[in-house]
Design an enzyme around this catalytic site. Sequence first.
Site, short mmCIF file in Angstrom:
data_model
loop_
_atom_site.label_atom_id
_atom_site.label_comp_id
_atom_site.label_asym_id
_atom_site.label_seq_id
_atom_site.Cartn_x
_atom_site.Cartn_y
_atom_site.Cartn_z
N LYS A 194 50.56 40.12 40.01
CA LYS A 194 49.15 40.04 40.49
C LYS A 194 48.58 41.23 41.18
O LYS A 194 49.09 41.48 42.42
CB LYS A 194 48.72 38.64 41.18
CG LYS A 194 47.34 38.60 41.43
CD LYS A 194 46.95 37.11 41.82
CE LYS A 194 45.46 37.19 42.29
NZ LYS A 194 45.15 35.90 42.62
N ARG A 204 35.10 35.10 41.70
CA ARG A 204 34.90 35.00 43.12
C ARG A 204 33.45 34.43 43.21
O ARG A 204 33.18 33.52 44.04
CB ARG A 204 35.19 36.29 44.00
CG ARG A 204 36.79 36.49 44.07
CD ARG A 204 36.92 37.56 44.90
NE ARG A 204 38.50 38.26 44.77
CZ ARG A 204 38.71 39.15 45.23
NH1 ARG A 204 38.06 40.10 45.61
NH2 ARG A 204 40.04 39.61 44.93
N LYS A 216 42.35 42.34 49.47
CA LYS A 216 43.41 41.67 49.27
C LYS A 216 44.82 42.59 49.01
O LYS A 216 45.63 42.29 48.67
CB LYS A 216 43.37 40.74 48.27
CG LYS A 216 42.44 39.47 48.23
CD LYS A 216 42.40 38.44 47.43
CE LYS A 216 41.47 37.35 47.68
NZ LYS A 216 41.34 36.11 46.89
N GLU A 232 59.03 42.13 41.98
CA GLU A 232 58.52 40.93 41.95
C GLU A 232 59.32 39.86 40.94
O GLU A 232 59.40 38.76 41.11
CB GLU A 232 57.18 40.66 41.64
CG GLU A 232 56.08 41.61 42.87
CD GLU A 232 56.13 40.60 44.21
OE1 GLU A 232 56.40 39.69 44.10
OE2 GLU A 232 55.37 41.16 44.94
N LYS A 247 48.88 39.79 35.83
CA LYS A 247 47.39 39.76 36.04
C LYS A 247 46.71 40.77 36.83
O LYS A 247 47.25 41.30 37.65
CB LYS A 247 47.25 38.47 36.94
CG LYS A 247 45.53 38.05 37.23
CD LYS A 247 45.61 36.82 38.21
CE LYS A 247 44.13 36.60 38.56
NZ LYS A 247 44.11 35.46 39.51
N SER A 273 38.47 37.17 34.80
CA SER A 273 36.89 37.04 34.65
C SER A 273 36.23 38.26 34.17
O SER A 273 35.25 38.50 33.55
CB SER A 273 36.50 36.40 36.01
OG SER A 273 36.80 37.11 36.99
N TYR A 312 39.22 33.07 29.27
CA TYR A 312 37.80 32.32 29.34
C TYR A 312 37.42 32.38 28.03
O TYR A 312 36.36 31.76 27.43
CB TYR A 312 36.99 32.84 30.30
CG TYR A 312 37.28 33.10 31.70
CD1 TYR A 312 37.24 31.61 32.38
CD2 TYR A 312 37.92 34.15 32.22
CE1 TYR A 312 37.80 31.77 33.68
CE2 TYR A 312 38.33 34.29 33.58
CZ TYR A 312 38.35 32.99 34.24
OH TYR A 312 39.02 32.87 35.37
C1 PBG Z 1 42.87 33.70 43.95
C2 PBG Z 1 42.56 33.76 42.52
C3 PBG Z 1 41.90 34.86 41.88
C4 PBG Z 1 41.83 34.58 40.58
C5 PBG Z 1 42.39 33.34 40.39
N1 PBG Z 1 42.92 33.09 41.62
C6 PBG Z 1 41.10 36.17 42.54
C7 PBG Z 1 41.49 36.53 43.80
O1 PBG Z 1 42.57 37.06 43.80
O2 PBG Z 1 40.59 36.85 44.52
C8 PBG Z 1 40.93 35.39 39.50
C9 PBG Z 1 40.75 35.00 38.14
C10 PBG Z 1 39.79 35.98 37.57
O3 PBG Z 1 39.27 36.76 37.97
O4 PBG Z 1 39.54 35.26 36.26
N2 PBG Z 1 43.81 32.97 44.48
#
Ligand code: PBG
Length: 323
Positions: A194, A204, A216, A232, A247, A273, A312
């Site tokens: 990720k 968010r 992050k 990982e 991701k 997203s 989505y």
């Molecule tokens: C955080 C989390 C995120 C997403 C899923 N779980 C965003 C982040 O790490 O701030 C993002 C999913 C998306 O953008 O569709 N635990």
Amino acid sequence: MLQRPRRNRSSAVIRSMVEETRLSVKDMLFPLFVMEGKNVSTEIKSMPGIYRYSTDLLLKEIESCVNLGIQSFALFPQVAESKKDSMATESYKKGSLYLESIYEVSKRFPEISLLTDVAMDPYSSDGHDGIVQGGQILNDETLPVLAKMAIAQAQAGSKLIGPSDMMDGRIGYLRESLDDAGFSHVGIMAYTAKYASAFYGPFRDALESAPKFGDKKTYQMNPANRREALIELELDESEGADFLMVKPALAYLDIIALLRENSHLPIAAYNVSGEYAMVKAAAQQGWIDGEKAMLECLLSIKRAGAQVILTYFAKEFAQLKIS
Ligand code: PBG
């Protein structure tokens, strides 16, 4: 010329005969957002066509998706700011919105697969995935919070948890905690690679979960790194993951292929997203054909090696009834 590749492209039937990758609704896992209230839904501005639903409407939405052939879902909660605190205690509180809605969905649709989210950020007053102290994100101290959350979700009926937090050692810690609590049948879809990505912005917005300070980058991976994904991978495999996830998906197709080549576990990819929002925005402007672009994006993710696509677009894809 002995080879004329155009011969195999000469008609729709031939093209279909030699097609190497085919999308199916069974590849799709649909992320959904749940909110407080009754009979309410709100569209997420930066994700046209995607809504937060109160639990009663969420059940209706899932029903309509199931009727279209979608079998897998993920669920994320929008938590009221007043319920957030530094230890994310709302995440394992009995009767909380998220746990109740997991319970309702699992009871009503026992046959579907529901991926439930394990990370502190939706419930954290700091907007981070782990405990914050003096501007640092604590790793080992966060693990017991994640375990409480995972066990509470399993008690509510979850059969598959998705730790999206990127703390070190959490897959093994969660596996052992679930086993000790009698939930050895609950699977783990590990967010393995990720990345610290700009493409999470609209998500968010949906949860109002943006970090209150900083970014992050001390826990999510550097987009520049490829070999690190293998570290990982080895950790998540050895700690007992059932799925490995990459991701985001589209800017990381090489990472999907890398994981596919280096593991026997099923590989999932999260078409996040911001990737959804880009296609929607351009389509709304009339700059691209939204449906064709969607299909090409999803196809590329599967072609790269993902067996499960969190997207989505799942419902829109299902509505096309492609066979
Ligand atoms: C955080 C989390 C995120 C997403 C899923 N779980 C965003 C982040 O790490 O701030 C993002 C999913 C998306 O953008 O569709 N635990």
